[in-house]
Scaffold this motif. Structure first.
Motif, PDB file in Angstrom:
ATOM      1  N   PHE A 198       8.201  -5.699  -5.690  1.00 16.11           N
ATOM      2  CA  PHE A 198       8.817  -4.948  -6.781  1.00 16.11           C
ATOM      3  C   PHE A 198       8.156  -3.582  -6.969  1.00 16.11           C
ATOM      4  N   ARG A 199       6.828  -3.535  -6.780  1.00 18.06           N
ATOM      5  CA  ARG A 199       6.133  -2.246  -6.887  1.00 18.06           C
ATOM      6  C   ARG A 199       6.638  -1.282  -5.823  1.00 18.06           C
ATOM      7  N   LEU A 200       6.772  -1.771  -4.602  1.00 17.64           N
ATOM      8  CA  LEU A 200       7.275  -0.927  -3.516  1.00 17.64           C
ATOM      9  C   LEU A 200       8.712  -0.490  -3.789  1.00 17.64           C
ATOM     10  N   ALA A 201       9.497  -1.360  -4.378  1.00 12.24           N
ATOM     11  CA  ALA A 201      10.868  -0.993  -4.733  1.00 12.24           C
ATOM     12  C   ALA A 201      10.887   0.119  -5.772  1.00 12.24           C
ATOM     13  N   ASP A 202      10.002   0.035  -6.762  1.00 12.94           N
ATOM     14  CA  ASP A 202       9.898   1.105  -7.760  1.00 12.94           C
ATOM     15  C   ASP A 202       9.502   2.426  -7.106  1.00 12.94           C
ATOM     16  N   MET A 203       8.561   2.356  -6.165  1.00 10.13           N
ATOM     17  CA  MET A 203       8.115   3.568  -5.478  1.00 10.13           C
ATOM     18  C   MET A 203       9.281   4.215  -4.734  1.00 10.13           C
ATOM     19  N   ALA A 204      10.006   3.419  -3.957  1.00  6.71           N
ATOM     20  CA  ALA A 204      11.132   3.944  -3.179  1.00  6.71           C
ATOM     21  C   ALA A 204      12.208   4.523  -4.091  1.00  6.71           C
ATOM     22  N   ASN A 205      12.509   3.833  -5.171  1.00  9.39           N
ATOM     23  CA  ASN A 205      13.541   4.283  -6.093  1.00  9.39           C
ATOM     24  C   ASN A 205      13.181   5.621  -6.729  1.00  9.39           C
ATOM     25  N   ARG A 206      11.940   5.756  -7.144  1.00  5.15           N
ATOM     26  CA  ARG A 206      11.529   6.995  -7.802  1.00  5.15           C
ATOM     27  C   ARG A 206      11.490   8.161  -6.814  1.00  5.15           C
ATOM     28  N   ILE A 207      11.081   7.908  -5.590  1.00  3.09           N
ATOM     29  CA  ILE A 207      11.057   8.975  -4.579  1.00  3.09           C
ATOM     30  C   ILE A 207      12.466   9.506  -4.334  1.00  3.09           C
ATOM     31  N   GLU A 208      13.410   8.596  -4.100  1.00  2.14           N
ATOM     32  CA  GLU A 208      14.775   9.031  -3.816  1.00  2.14           C
ATOM     33  C   GLU A 208      15.389   9.757  -5.009  1.00  2.14           C
ATOM     34  N   SER A 209      15.119   9.277  -6.218  1.00  2.00           N
ATOM     35  CA  SER A 209      15.652   9.927  -7.416  1.00  2.00           C
ATOM     36  C   SER A 209      15.100  11.340  -7.567  1.00  2.00           C
ATOM     37  N   ALA A 210      13.790  11.484  -7.371  1.00  3.79           N
ATOM     38  CA  ALA A 210      13.172  12.810  -7.481  1.00  3.79           C
ATOM     39  C   ALA A 210      13.684  13.742  -6.398  1.00  3.79           C
ATOM     40  N   ARG A 211      13.825  13.226  -5.187  1.00  8.24           N
ATOM     41  CA  ARG A 211      14.326  14.051  -4.081  1.00  8.24           C
ATOM     42  C   ARG A 211      15.715  14.611  -4.407  1.00  8.24           C
ATOM     43  N   LEU A 212      16.594  13.768  -4.927  1.00 10.67           N
ATOM     44  CA  LEU A 212      17.940  14.212  -5.260  1.00 10.67           C
ATOM     45  C   LEU A 212      17.919  15.304  -6.326  1.00 10.67           C
ATOM     46  N   ALA A 237       5.128  11.500  -8.107  1.00  8.86           N
ATOM     47  CA  ALA A 237       4.104  11.456  -7.057  1.00  8.86           C
ATOM     48  C   ALA A 237       2.805  10.826  -7.565  1.00  8.86           C
ATOM     49  N   MET A 238       2.464  11.099  -8.832  1.00 11.18           N
ATOM     50  CA  MET A 238       1.274  10.453  -9.392  1.00 11.18           C
ATOM     51  C   MET A 238       1.476   8.947  -9.495  1.00 11.18           C
ATOM     52  N   PHE A 239       2.668   8.527  -9.924  1.00 17.46           N
ATOM     53  CA  PHE A 239       2.962   7.096 -10.005  1.00 17.46           C
ATOM     54  C   PHE A 239       2.878   6.456  -8.623  1.00 17.46           C
ATOM     55  N   VAL A 240       3.489   7.094  -7.627  1.00 19.41           N
ATOM     56  CA  VAL A 240       3.571   6.498  -6.290  1.00 19.41           C
ATOM     57  C   VAL A 240       2.203   6.428  -5.630  1.00 19.41           C
ATOM     58  N   THR A 241       1.413   7.482  -5.741  1.00 21.10           N
ATOM     59  CA  THR A 241       0.086   7.432  -5.109  1.00 21.10           C
ATOM     60  C   THR A 241      -0.813   6.417  -5.814  1.00 21.10           C
ATOM     61  N   HIS A 242      -0.694   6.327  -7.132  1.00 19.85           N
ATOM     62  CA  HIS A 242      -1.445   5.292  -7.859  1.00 19.85           C
ATOM     63  C   HIS A 242      -0.986   3.903  -7.413  1.00 19.85           C
ATOM     64  N   ALA A 243       0.324   3.712  -7.278  1.00 18.94           N
ATOM     65  CA  ALA A 243       0.855   2.421  -6.851  1.00 18.94           C
ATOM     66  C   ALA A 243       0.436   2.088  -5.423  1.00 18.94           C
ATOM     67  N   ALA A 244       0.306   3.100  -4.578  1.00 11.27           N
ATOM     68  CA  ALA A 244      -0.157   2.868  -3.205  1.00 11.27           C
ATOM     69  C   ALA A 244      -1.587   2.346  -3.210  1.00 11.27           C
ATOM     70  N   ILE A 245      -2.424   2.922  -4.072  1.00 14.62           N
ATOM     71  CA  ILE A 245      -3.803   2.440  -4.182  1.00 14.62           C
ATOM     72  C   ILE A 245      -3.825   0.999  -4.676  1.00 14.62           C
ATOM     73  N   GLN A 246      -2.994   0.698  -5.657  1.00 18.53           N
ATOM     74  CA  GLN A 246      -2.920  -0.679  -6.146  1.00 18.53           C
ATOM     75  C   GLN A 246      -2.490  -1.639  -5.041  1.00 18.53           C
ATOM     76  N   THR A 247      -1.572  -1.211  -4.200  1.00 21.53           N
ATOM     77  CA  THR A 247      -1.082  -2.064  -3.120  1.00 21.53           C
ATOM     78  C   THR A 247      -2.173  -2.345  -2.099  1.00 21.53           C
ATOM     79  N   LEU A 248      -2.996  -1.332  -1.841  1.00 19.93           N
ATOM     80  CA  LEU A 248      -4.085  -1.504  -0.870  1.00 19.93           C
ATOM     81  C   LEU A 248      -5.305  -2.177  -1.486  1.00 19.93           C
ATOM     82  N   GLY A 249      -5.336  -2.301  -2.809  1.00 20.12           N
ATOM     83  CA  GLY A 249      -6.471  -2.931  -3.470  1.00 20.12           C
ATOM     84  C   GLY A 249      -7.747  -2.137  -3.263  1.00 20.12           C
ATOM     85  N   GLY A 250      -8.824  -2.822  -2.955  1.00 19.60           N
ATOM     86  CA  GLY A 250     -10.112  -2.159  -2.754  1.00 19.60           C
ATOM     87  C   GLY A 250     -10.068  -1.109  -1.655  1.00 19.60           C
TER      88      GLY A 250
END
Length: 384
Positions: free
Chosen positions: A290-304, A334-347
């Motif tokens: 779901f986190r990855l889905a949020d990331m993808a959705n926000r990227i496409e929305s911002a791009r448009l 971009a701040m949300f997505v990069t933060h979410a990427a860190i969360q996905t990778l954990g430590g």
């Protein structure tokens, strides 16, 4: 994430410049990102020179002055997204001459354009800078106190600028100063200044959180003489030129944020597909998916929204509000997505072993430069 141009009808030339920039980002920019981030504060001039040799540093300058001729903001956004996918700081550095060119194209005479744009073209271009921000005035450009006094044959500029990208490395500057200190925006005038102008000096590199490929310094003006022929536009017209520049630069920086976010999303997605936790790839865990889905959705929305703003500017519409929307949405995305990427990778996301922590530091700048997110909300509210 699919490449950004598939839903759009592009010319052959646009497809070629996008592919060129995508390849350059992959082969030349991405491999140098961490090295430049961890280096002492030094502009990676070698990458800028490599980009010049393949036509990336001057692609946005009109053909009649020796550039690539892609003057439309839509193409500039396509290019900026690809370059900043490679690395946000290096990507913005490679195209930094565009920020100098915009006010010159908006306010300059044909003679000024020929004199000041041609050195930016070819395989050995000079670097440039836009000097607006001051220690006491950031997003409120009308409150600058650097002033230009009329003298015989021109003007004398006195004052100080801060956070000027490429200062010291740049050979040419667009400088904004007050010609009428009793006025706010109506007192601002733009000037073209060479690096070797007597009285122009600069400070030490400023220590930054991210985007270290672009070195920022203070600029100091001590009775710097500017010939009248190097005044850009009429007295008091500088703020108008700056605002038109901001419409373009904010939209292009929105595209930079989209590219950076796309890089972080793709990295996190690949990691989620290969990293196993509790006996299965972490992408199969609902919270991660779901986190990855949020990331993808926000990227496409911002791009448009960014590309919509670009089309609006290119069509000649009043675009200040939509340009602010594009920058606000893309930078906070971009701040949300990069933060979410860190969360996905954990430590590992928190570690410098992987680039996502750097990208989060890099994209923070997009919420600040060319007007903070707070200022963007003010601009939007005034353009409803």
């Amino acid at each position: 994430m699919t490449a950004m141009f598939e839903p759009w009808t592009l010319t052959t030339e646009q497809r070629e410049i996008v592919k060129l920039c995508r390849d350059f980002a992959e082969k030349e920019i991405r491999p140098r990102g961490r090295e430049v981030d961890e280096a002492d504060v030094v502009t990676p001039v070698d990458i800028f020179q490599k980009a010049a040799k393949v036509g990336i540093t001057d692609y946005m300058i009109p053909e009649e002055f020796g550039g690539g001729g892609f003057t439309d903001v839509f193409t500039q956004c396509l290019v900026q997204e690809e370059l900043c996918w490679g690395d946000p700081g290096i990507g913005n550095l490679v195209c930094s001459n565009g920020f100098f060119s915009d006010p010159l194209l908006a306010l300059g005479t044909e003679e000024q354009k020929d004199k000041w744009l041609r050195p930016l073209t070819g395989t050995s271009p000079v670097m440039t800078a836009l000097a607006t921000t001051e220690p006491g005035s950031g997003s409120d450009a009308a409150s600058i106190i650097t002033y230009a006094t009329k003298v015989d044959g021109g003007y004398r500029i006195n004052g100080q600028k801060a956070w000027i990208s490429n200062a010291g490395a740049a050979d040419q500057y667009v400088v904004f100063a007050k010609t009428d200190r009793n006025e706010r925006s109506k007192g601002v005038t733009a000037f073209l200044v060479k690096k070797d102008a007597p009285g122009l000096t600069w400070g030490e590199p400023m220590k930054k959180m991210g985007q270290r490929a672009i070195v920022c310094r203070e600029l100091f003006f001590d009775n710097v003489f500017v010939p009248e022929e190097d005044r850009l536009g009429d007295e008091g017209q500088g703020f108008y030129g700056l605002m038109k520049t901001f419409d373009i630069s904010r939209t292009v920086l929105g595209a930079a944020a989209v590219g950076s976010a796309r890089a972080a999303y793709e990295f996190a997605l690949d990691y989620a597909r290969t990293r196993t936790q509790f006996g299965k790839p972490i992408i199969e865990h609902q919270a991660v998916a779901f986190r990855l889905a949020d990331m993808a959705n926000r990227i496409e929305s911002a791009r448009l929204l960014v590309l919509h703003a670009a089309r609006s500017i290119d069509a000649g519409y009043e675009s200040t509000g939509v340009a602010a929307m594009a920058k606000l949405t893309a930078s906070e995305m971009a701040m949300f997505v990069t933060h979410a990427a860190i969360q996905t990778l954990g430590g590992w996301g928190y570690s410098r072993e992987f680039p996502v922590e750097q990208w989060m530091r890099d994209v923070k700048l997009e919420e600040i430069e060319e007007g903070t997110s707070d200022i963007m909300r003010v601009v939007i509210s005034r353009n409803l």
